[in-house]
Design an enzyme around this catalytic site. Structure first.
Site, PDB file in Angstrom:
ATOM      1  N   LYS A  35       6.127  -0.946  11.029  1.00 32.54           N
ATOM      2  CA  LYS A  35       6.482  -1.703   9.826  1.00 32.54           C
ATOM      3  C   LYS A  35       6.872  -0.723   8.711  1.00 32.54           C
ATOM      4  O   LYS A  35       6.013  -0.178   8.016  1.00 32.54           O
ATOM      5  CB  LYS A  35       5.303  -2.572   9.350  1.00 32.54           C
ATOM      6  CG  LYS A  35       5.772  -3.625   8.342  1.00 32.54           C
ATOM      7  CD  LYS A  35       4.729  -4.020   7.331  1.00 32.54           C
ATOM      8  CE  LYS A  35       4.592  -3.072   6.209  1.00 32.54           C
ATOM      9  NZ  LYS A  35       5.773  -2.879   5.361  1.00 32.54           N
ATOM     10  N   GLU A  52      -2.292   8.941   5.587  1.00 38.25           N
ATOM     11  CA  GLU A  52      -1.566  10.047   4.940  1.00 38.25           C
ATOM     12  C   GLU A  52      -1.164   9.530   3.575  1.00 38.25           C
ATOM     13  O   GLU A  52      -0.261   8.688   3.461  1.00 38.25           O
ATOM     14  CB  GLU A  52      -0.317  10.413   5.752  1.00 38.25           C
ATOM     15  CG  GLU A  52      -0.596  10.976   7.133  1.00 38.25           C
ATOM     16  CD  GLU A  52      -1.134  12.397   7.093  1.00 38.25           C
ATOM     17  OE1 GLU A  52      -1.008  13.067   6.054  1.00 38.25           O
ATOM     18  OE2 GLU A  52      -1.714  12.822   8.106  1.00 38.25           O
ATOM     19  N   CYS A 110       5.759  13.233  -1.066  1.00 38.42           N
ATOM     20  CA  CYS A 110       4.291  13.317  -1.188  1.00 38.42           C
ATOM     21  C   CYS A 110       3.856  14.735  -1.493  1.00 38.42           C
ATOM     22  O   CYS A 110       2.843  14.946  -2.151  1.00 38.42           O
ATOM     23  CB  CYS A 110       3.643  12.815   0.089  1.00 38.42           C
ATOM     24  SG  CYS A 110       4.195  13.680   1.561  1.00 38.42           S
ATOM     25  N   GLU A 139      -0.215  10.692  -9.722  1.00 40.34           N
ATOM     26  CA  GLU A 139       1.009  10.958  -8.968  1.00 40.34           C
ATOM     27  C   GLU A 139       2.148  10.140  -9.582  1.00 40.34           C
ATOM     28  O   GLU A 139       2.093   8.909  -9.598  1.00 40.34           O
ATOM     29  CB  GLU A 139       0.820  10.539  -7.505  1.00 40.34           C
ATOM     30  CG  GLU A 139       2.041  10.814  -6.658  1.00 40.34           C
ATOM     31  CD  GLU A 139       1.902  10.311  -5.229  1.00 40.34           C
ATOM     32  OE1 GLU A 139       1.431   9.179  -5.027  1.00 40.34           O
ATOM     33  OE2 GLU A 139       2.297  11.061  -4.306  1.00 40.34           O
TER      34      GLU A 139
HETATM   35  P1  NAD Z   1       2.767   1.929  -0.513  1.00 41.63           P
HETATM   36  O1  NAD Z   1       1.363   2.292  -0.246  1.00 41.63           O
HETATM   37  O2  NAD Z   1       3.066   1.012  -1.622  1.00 41.63           O
HETATM   38  O3  NAD Z   1       3.417   1.259   0.804  1.00 41.63           O
HETATM   39  C1  NAD Z   1       3.404   1.915   2.057  1.00 41.63           C
HETATM   40  C2  NAD Z   1       3.590   0.889   3.165  1.00 41.63           C
HETATM   41  O4  NAD Z   1       2.462   0.011   3.185  1.00 41.63           O
HETATM   42  C3  NAD Z   1       4.803  -0.020   2.992  1.00 41.63           C
HETATM   43  O5  NAD Z   1       5.374  -0.235   4.257  1.00 41.63           O
HETATM   44  C4  NAD Z   1       4.199  -1.284   2.420  1.00 41.63           C
HETATM   45  O6  NAD Z   1       4.989  -2.441   2.682  1.00 41.63           O
HETATM   46  C5  NAD Z   1       2.880  -1.346   3.162  1.00 41.63           C
HETATM   47  N1  NAD Z   1       1.811  -2.118   2.524  1.00 41.63           N
HETATM   48  C6  NAD Z   1       1.667  -2.422   1.218  1.00 41.63           C
HETATM   49  N2  NAD Z   1       0.504  -3.107   1.026  1.00 41.63           N
HETATM   50  C7  NAD Z   1      -0.096  -3.205   2.237  1.00 41.63           C
HETATM   51  C8  NAD Z   1      -1.330  -3.769   2.689  1.00 41.63           C
HETATM   52  N3  NAD Z   1      -2.189  -4.345   1.859  1.00 41.63           N
HETATM   53  N4  NAD Z   1      -1.632  -3.670   4.009  1.00 41.63           N
HETATM   54  C9  NAD Z   1      -0.797  -3.061   4.858  1.00 41.63           C
HETATM   55  N5  NAD Z   1       0.386  -2.515   4.490  1.00 41.63           N
HETATM   56  C10 NAD Z   1       0.732  -2.580   3.191  1.00 41.63           C
HETATM   57  O7  NAD Z   1       3.538   3.326  -0.661  1.00 41.63           O
HETATM   58  P2  NAD Z   1       5.072   3.548  -1.005  1.00 41.63           P
HETATM   59  O8  NAD Z   1       5.308   3.240  -2.429  1.00 41.63           O
HETATM   60  O9  NAD Z   1       5.917   2.913   0.047  1.00 41.63           O
HETATM   61  O10 NAD Z   1       5.205   5.137  -0.767  1.00 41.63           O
HETATM   62  C11 NAD Z   1       4.891   6.083  -1.729  1.00 41.63           C
HETATM   63  C12 NAD Z   1       3.515   6.660  -1.481  1.00 41.63           C
HETATM   64  O11 NAD Z   1       3.437   7.199  -0.160  1.00 41.63           O
HETATM   65  C13 NAD Z   1       3.199   7.825  -2.412  1.00 41.63           C
HETATM   66  O12 NAD Z   1       1.880   7.732  -2.850  1.00 41.63           O
HETATM   67  C14 NAD Z   1       3.373   9.033  -1.505  1.00 41.63           C
HETATM   68  O13 NAD Z   1       2.654  10.190  -1.913  1.00 41.63           O
HETATM   69  C15 NAD Z   1       2.889   8.518  -0.198  1.00 41.63           C
HETATM   70  N6  NAD Z   1       3.383   9.330   0.902  1.00 41.63           N
HETATM   71  C16 NAD Z   1       2.488  10.104   1.587  1.00 41.63           C
HETATM   72  C17 NAD Z   1       2.949  10.942   2.602  1.00 41.63           C
HETATM   73  C18 NAD Z   1       1.991  11.818   3.369  1.00 41.63           C
HETATM   74  O14 NAD Z   1       2.358  12.265   4.452  1.00 41.63           O
HETATM   75  N7  NAD Z   1       0.805  12.100   2.866  1.00 41.63           N
HETATM   76  C19 NAD Z   1       4.312  10.952   2.937  1.00 41.63           C
HETATM   77  C20 NAD Z   1       5.182  10.148   2.215  1.00 41.63           C
HETATM   78  C21 NAD Z   1       4.711   9.322   1.196  1.00 41.63           C
END
Ligand code: NAD
Length: 502
Positions: free
Chosen positions: A191, A266, A300, A401
């Site tokens: 997803k 992550e 990230c 962040e």
């Molecule tokens: P997000 O947490 O808003 O969403 C991530 C994913 O989770 C999306 O697919 C979203 O639709 C889904 N999601 C949202 N609510 C959910 C729930 N309650 N249950 C299950 N799934 C749910 O993050 P984002 O805005 O898409 O991405 C940015 C974030 O990701 C930043 O904090 C960034 O640092 C982090 N990130 C981390 C890494 C790493 O490897 N550590 C890599 C890339 C991005």
């Protein structure tokens, strides 16, 4: 834009379930806009709980009775290598979709992200063949008899995995999970984020063409509702999540409430970049600028907190400002651009909110902080690369962040001060240290609370090495054997010998 018109015709938007495209049951939709000008790219249904259930059932059936987990590893490897080749063969199309959807520079999407997506699959297809079973020989007692034993530890696929990816590097991060998940014989539901999933959705047909059996890889374009349904589905055996800290925490709670299964999280970062007076200042200024401004800071591991030794503060800032202010902001399709648009208007406004709060709190806005004046860019989500000085450790801009092109700078005197400032964060994802003194570099690298530390570099990756964070940056690591272990379950089989002694 001719390219966009061609793309619109080619882009597949329906969920990919059980090896075919199917209409979503849910009726809510999302339209992806080109972040450079708000032109619609594609509209797709946001899968709901029922769509997710359908995908999980397809994966379950493929795992419980399909050929994938039962196939000889070398057969799976052949298919995955074909999948990797097909991704690379479609690099222009996939990279163009990625650039259009995310706003990352086209060259970076094609040369780096798609290439990495293909490399991720190929790497794990190779790594899984190196994964050996362990054997232990021992002396023991059983029912009063002395026996000898051979204990074999064999690793098995875990079943159905729920893979959830964020929007900032959809192809690269999705395949980073798909590679080890599929190579070890699992089936999955992927997803991606509704903000940026168009490239990932196109993988369905490539999977079919490569020979991945139906149901093994299901791709469902859902939002948070779809994500919740996936993480609470009792037929899912393991969750691998990349995204923000709040959602990671929500998933950990849901997981604990519904099943006893390992999850991998992550999460975000607020990574420190430490520049010592003895660094090669010209090189370090380029490295620091790249560390924060690549992909508009939407990474990230972006180096978003610069710690700068006070004796070279002015000399370094001069160089850093020169680097920053010479960056060309423009369309992601313009080969001259260094900075493209941010993903959505909503995200741009969130980043601008952080900037306004920092100014209100008394931080000094040194450069950037606003949308560019160029009228040609007025429709896009563009933001000038931004640097703040005179910040304090209580400020939001130091602690949170931002996930945008915003850097904060803090001076330090001694190495101890630098380490304390670097560790003054609830995150602990990555860090970089810039110095020509190897002993200092290693001492600081050891002391920094982060899952990854680069010395005189940033972003450089060896896919065998662990990628992951400490503190609120996550649980677990991805990469090499760490991923292979996450997607497999060890089982001990004990054989006493000689057999008569049993
Ligand atoms: P997000 O947490 O808003 O969403 C991530 C994913 O989770 C999306 O697919 C979203 O639709 C889904 N999601 C949202 N609510 C959910 C729930 N309650 N249950 C299950 N799934 C749910 O993050 P984002 O805005 O898409 O991405 C940015 C974030 O990701 C930043 O904090 C960034 O640092 C982090 N990130 C981390 C890494 C790493 O490897 N550590 C890599 C890339 C991005």
């Amino acid at each position: 834009m001719a390219k966009l018109d061609e793309l619109r015709v080619q882009i597949k938007t329906d969920p990919f379930i059980d090896g075919k495209r199917c209409k979503a049951i849910a009726s809510a939709t999302h339209t992806s806009l080109n972040p450079a000008d708000q032109e619609p790219i594609a509209t797709f249904a946001l899968a709901g709980a029922k769509d997710m259930q359908r995908a999980v059932q397809a994966a379950r059936q493929a795992f419980d009775s399909g050929p994938w987990p039962r196939m000889a590893t070398k057969e799976r490897v052949k298919i995955l290598n074909r999948f990797a080749e097909l991704i690379q063969a479609n690099a222009t199309q996939l990279g163009t979709i990625e650039a259009c959807n995310v706003g990352k520079l086209l060259k970076e999407c094609i040369d780096h992200d798609v290439a990495r997506a293909s490399a991720n699959i190929r790497f794990f297809a190779s790594a899984v063949q190196q994964q050996g079973d362990e054997t232990f020989f021992n002396d023991a007692n059983f029912l009063g008899k002395k026996i000898k034993t051979i204990s074999v530890t064999k690793r098995y696929p875990i079943g159905v995995a729920g893979l959830i990816a964020p929007w900032n590097s959809p192809l690269m991060l999705s395949t980073w999970k798909l590679g080890p998940c599929l190579a070890t014989g699992n089936c999955c539901v992927l997803k991606p984020s509704p903000w940026a999933l168009l490239s990932v959705l196109q993988l369905g047909e490539l999977a079919n063409e490569a020979g991945i059996p139906p149901g093994v890889l299901n791709i469902v374009p859902g939002d948070a509702e779809g994500g919740k349904a996936l993480v609470t589905d009792p037929l899912v055996d393991r969750i691998s999540f990349t995204g923000s800290v709040p959602v990671g925490k929500a998933i950990a709670q849901a997981n604990a409430a519904t099943r006893v299964a390992p999850i991998s999280l992550e999460l975000g970062g607020k990574s420190p970049t430490v520049v010592f007076a003895d660094a090669d200042l010209d090189f370090a200024a380029k490295g620091v600028a790249r560390g924060i401004f690549r992909s508009q800071g939407q990474s990230c591991v972006a180096g978003s907190r610069l710690l700068l030794q006070d004796s070279v503060y002015d000399a370094f800032m001069q160089r850093l400002l020169k680097e920053t202010e010479s960056m060309k902001i423009g369309s992601q399709f313009d080969p001259e651009s260094n900075i493209g648009p941010l993903i959505t208007k909503q995200h741009l406004e969130k980043v601008e909110g952080f900037i306004a709060t920092a100014i209100d709190a008394g931080a000094k806005l040194t450069t950037g902080g606003k949308r560019p004046d160029d009228p040609k860019l007025s429709q896009g989500n563009f933001l000038e690369p931004t640097i703040f000085e005179k910040v304090t450790t209580e400020m939001n801009i130091w602690q949170e962040e931002v996930f945008g092109p915003v850097l904060v700078v803090m001076p330090f005197g001694t190495t101890e001060e630098a380490i304390a400032l670097a560790n003054d964060s609830r995150f602990g994802l990555s860090s970089s240290v810039w110095t020509t003194n190897l002993e200092r570099a290693l001492a600081v690298a050891n002391a920094i609370e982060a899952g990854m530390v680069w010395i005189n570099s940033h972003f450089v990756r060896d896919l065998r090495a662990p990628f992951g964070g400490v503190k609120e940056s996550g649980i677990g690591s991805e990469g090499g054997r760490y991923s292979l272990e996450f997607f497999t379950q060890p089982k001990m089989i004990c054989l006493p010998y000689p057999v008569e002694s049993c």
